[in-house]
Write a protein that holds these residues in place. Structure first.
Motif, PDB file in Angstrom:
ATOM      1  N   GLN A 191      -9.831   4.521   4.668  1.00  0.00           N
ATOM      2  CA  GLN A 191      -9.645   4.052   6.071  1.00  0.00           C
ATOM      3  C   GLN A 191      -8.267   4.439   6.590  1.00  0.00           C
ATOM      4  O   GLN A 191      -8.057   4.551   7.791  1.00  0.00           O
ATOM      5  CB  GLN A 191      -9.660   2.517   6.101  1.00  0.00           C
ATOM      6  CG  GLN A 191     -10.972   1.864   6.252  1.00  0.00           C
ATOM      7  CD  GLN A 191     -10.759   0.352   6.439  1.00  0.00           C
ATOM      8  OE1 GLN A 191      -9.701  -0.120   6.829  1.00  0.00           O
ATOM      9  NE2 GLN A 191     -11.797  -0.394   6.162  1.00  0.00           N
ATOM     10  N   ASP A 238       5.683 -11.678  10.390  1.00  0.00           N
ATOM     11  CA  ASP A 238       6.419 -10.463   9.987  1.00  0.00           C
ATOM     12  C   ASP A 238       7.728 -10.366  10.782  1.00  0.00           C
ATOM     13  O   ASP A 238       7.940  -9.443  11.585  1.00  0.00           O
ATOM     14  CB  ASP A 238       5.529  -9.236  10.217  1.00  0.00           C
ATOM     15  CG  ASP A 238       6.095  -8.005   9.534  1.00  0.00           C
ATOM     16  OD1 ASP A 238       7.135  -8.117   8.849  1.00  0.00           O
ATOM     17  OD2 ASP A 238       5.502  -6.923   9.695  1.00  0.00           O
ATOM     18  N   HIS A 281       0.432   6.635   7.342  1.00  0.00           N
ATOM     19  CA  HIS A 281      -0.526   5.768   8.045  1.00  0.00           C
ATOM     20  C   HIS A 281      -1.494   6.633   8.838  1.00  0.00           C
ATOM     21  O   HIS A 281      -1.087   7.292   9.794  1.00  0.00           O
ATOM     22  CB  HIS A 281       0.203   4.842   9.032  1.00  0.00           C
ATOM     23  CG  HIS A 281       1.083   3.828   8.362  1.00  0.00           C
ATOM     24  ND1 HIS A 281       2.211   4.165   7.667  1.00  0.00           N
ATOM     25  CD2 HIS A 281       0.984   2.476   8.291  1.00  0.00           C
ATOM     26  CE1 HIS A 281       2.782   3.066   7.179  1.00  0.00           C
ATOM     27  NE2 HIS A 281       2.055   2.038   7.548  1.00  0.00           N
ATOM     28  N   GLY A 315       0.804  -1.221   0.000  1.00  0.00           N
ATOM     29  CA  GLY A 315       0.000   0.000   0.000  1.00  0.00           C
ATOM     30  C   GLY A 315       0.833   1.265   0.000  1.00  0.00           C
ATOM     31  O   GLY A 315       0.523   2.242  -0.688  1.00  0.00           O
ATOM     32  N   SER A 330      -3.928   3.358   6.341  1.00  0.00           N
ATOM     33  CA  SER A 330      -3.211   2.100   6.592  1.00  0.00           C
ATOM     34  C   SER A 330      -3.109   1.805   8.082  1.00  0.00           C
ATOM     35  O   SER A 330      -2.772   2.676   8.882  1.00  0.00           O
ATOM     36  CB  SER A 330      -1.797   2.157   6.010  1.00  0.00           C
ATOM     37  OG  SER A 330      -1.086   0.991   6.395  1.00  0.00           O
ATOM     38  N   MET A 331      -3.376   0.530   8.417  1.00  0.00           N
ATOM     39  CA  MET A 331      -3.185   0.057   9.796  1.00  0.00           C
ATOM     40  C   MET A 331      -1.907  -0.774   9.891  1.00  0.00           C
ATOM     41  O   MET A 331      -1.683  -1.504  10.842  1.00  0.00           O
ATOM     42  CB  MET A 331      -4.389  -0.753  10.271  1.00  0.00           C
ATOM     43  CG  MET A 331      -4.716  -1.957   9.405  1.00  0.00           C
ATOM     44  SD  MET A 331      -6.051  -2.969  10.104  1.00  0.00           S
ATOM     45  CE  MET A 331      -7.505  -2.148   9.499  1.00  0.00           C
TER      46      MET A 331
END
Ligand code: F2R
Ligand code: MG
Ligand code: MG
Length: 360
Positions: free
Chosen positions: A135, A310, A172, A108, A137-138
């Motif tokens: 929305q 991650d 973000h 993103g 980015s989370m």
């Protein structure tokens, strides 16, 4: 501005945190997106760390990824501008991305870079706000690069929260992305200001973070019918960390990796990675089965990698906190030789320290 701490210790902690970001990223990236490590893979990981720390091991230098690349932009901008300059920082992010696009950036965030370049940096905030259908980015991209801000604001909590918010919102804007970055920044700042010779009380450490997140997440209370875990998800995760560590300290009750991952997570969202990194740091002050080292900083990074998912980012964030607490003396010099740009990261930490200790 200058904190009341032995400055030689503080400078070691600056280098520890910056090198913690780098080593966690370099060591963790080969395992990114893997399943949690099996017992056999943990043995291989153990041997690989042992070899990297040995004097004679020749291996290709491990490359850093977007985590360190973006952290480098943050620290360079803070040094050059002697503070947060969003225009300069966004230009540095974008320039570095176009110079080296193959550092494993989030899917993103590239759209944000394209839009910033497209509008010639005339509107810095709209591209991030438009992400994910408005929305925001989370992802954990704000948290993974926040260490230099925590070091810069080492003595000023309000400045830390404010600066982290502003710097994160360049990319973000979802509250999870922003509050995750704030939590990571608070954990680093707190670790930086603690004496590593004194015992680290995990319950007190977490209680302080819980109280701070209680205030930060309180402002998000939009829907009264929601449960506390929905309104204050980071605070809830911090309570879970406390329970997991309590459980692991009663020998027969070591929580299984599946339970840890079910409760805390290991993915690219800030909510399911920042608390995991804090857990790895706090848990790693005690021995962990299948990780053989006396060094709690190495243990934190190695443990984060065994959890899978991650790995570069969770190991890097755990490394940033552990490095801020233990300082650079706990990072093996041979291992650093195997990490790309280690000398540069050390130098940047020194320059940031000079800026922080000379600002009026
Ligand atoms: N991108 C990766 N890893 C992918 C594999 C890399 C591969 N090994 C390679 O070499 O190419 N890692 C890096 O990305 C994470 C940080 O991401 P950041 O900066 O937050 O980016 P982004 O794109 O904003 O968010 C990441 C993903 O999260 C999901 N997401 C975020 N907000 C969402 C929303 N509101 N709704 C739905 N999904 C959302 C998306 O899948 C995004 O792509 C670090 O792990 C770093 O190492
Ligand atoms: Mg990465
Ligand atoms: Mg990652």
């Amino acid at each position: 501005m200058i904190p009341k701490m032995d400055l030689s210790l503080l400078s070691k902690k600056f280098r520890g945190s910056m090198l913690g970001v780098l080593t966690g990223d370099c060591l963790g990236s080969p395992y990114e997106n893997d399943e949690p490590l099996s017992t056999a893979s943990k043995v291989i990981l153990q041997k690989s760390f042992d070899k990297l720390e040995g004097p004679l091991f020749k291996a290709p230098v491990m490359q850093f990824t977007d985590d360190s690349a973006m952290t480098k932009s943050v620290v360079e901008s803070l040094i050059e501008k002697r503070g947060l300059d969003l225009d300069d920082l966004s230009k540095k992010f974008v320039k570095r991305y176009y110079q080296e696009p193959n550092r494993g950036y989030g899917q993103g965030i590239v759209t944000v870079f394209q839009k910033l370049r497209g509008n010639k940096f005339s509107d810095l905030m709209t591209p991030a706000r438009e992400q994910f259908n408005g929305q925001g980015s989370m992802g954990n991209g704000g948290a993974m690069r926040v260490a230099p801000i925590a070091l810069f604001c080492c003595n000023d909590y309000d400045q830390l929260v404010n600066m982290t918010k502003r710097a994160t919102k360049l990319t973000h804007t979802h509250k999870f992305g922003v509050n995750g970055a704030i939590l990571q920044a608070i954990a680093i700042q707190k670790s930086l200001m603690m004496d590593p010779k004194q015992a680290l009380n995990y319950a007190t450490f977490l209680e302080d973070l819980i109280n701070k997140m209680d205030v930060i997440e309180e402002n998000d209370e939009e829907f009264l019918e929601l449960s506390e875990s929905e309104i204050q998800p980071f605070k809830t995760q911090l309570r879970i960390i406390e329970r997991l560590i309590e459980k692991s300290l009663t020998n027969e009750n070591e929580p299984h990796t599946d339970e840890i991952l079910k409760l805390l997570g290991n993915n690219v969202t800030a909510l399911h990675s920042v608390p995991t990194a804090i857990f790895c740091f706090l848990r790693a002050q005690y021995p962990i089965a299948e990780i053989n080292t006396e060094n709690p900083m190495r243990r934190a990074i190695q443990y984060a990698i065994t959890l899978g998912g991650d790995t570069d980012t969770i190991a890097s964030m755990a490394g940033a906190i552990a490095g801020a607490y233990y300082g650079e003396d706990n990072i093996n010099a041979q291992l650093l030789n195997h990490c790309e740009a280690a000398a540069e990261f050390k130098e940047l930490a020194n320059k940031l320290f000079d800026v922080v200790t000379t600002i009026k």
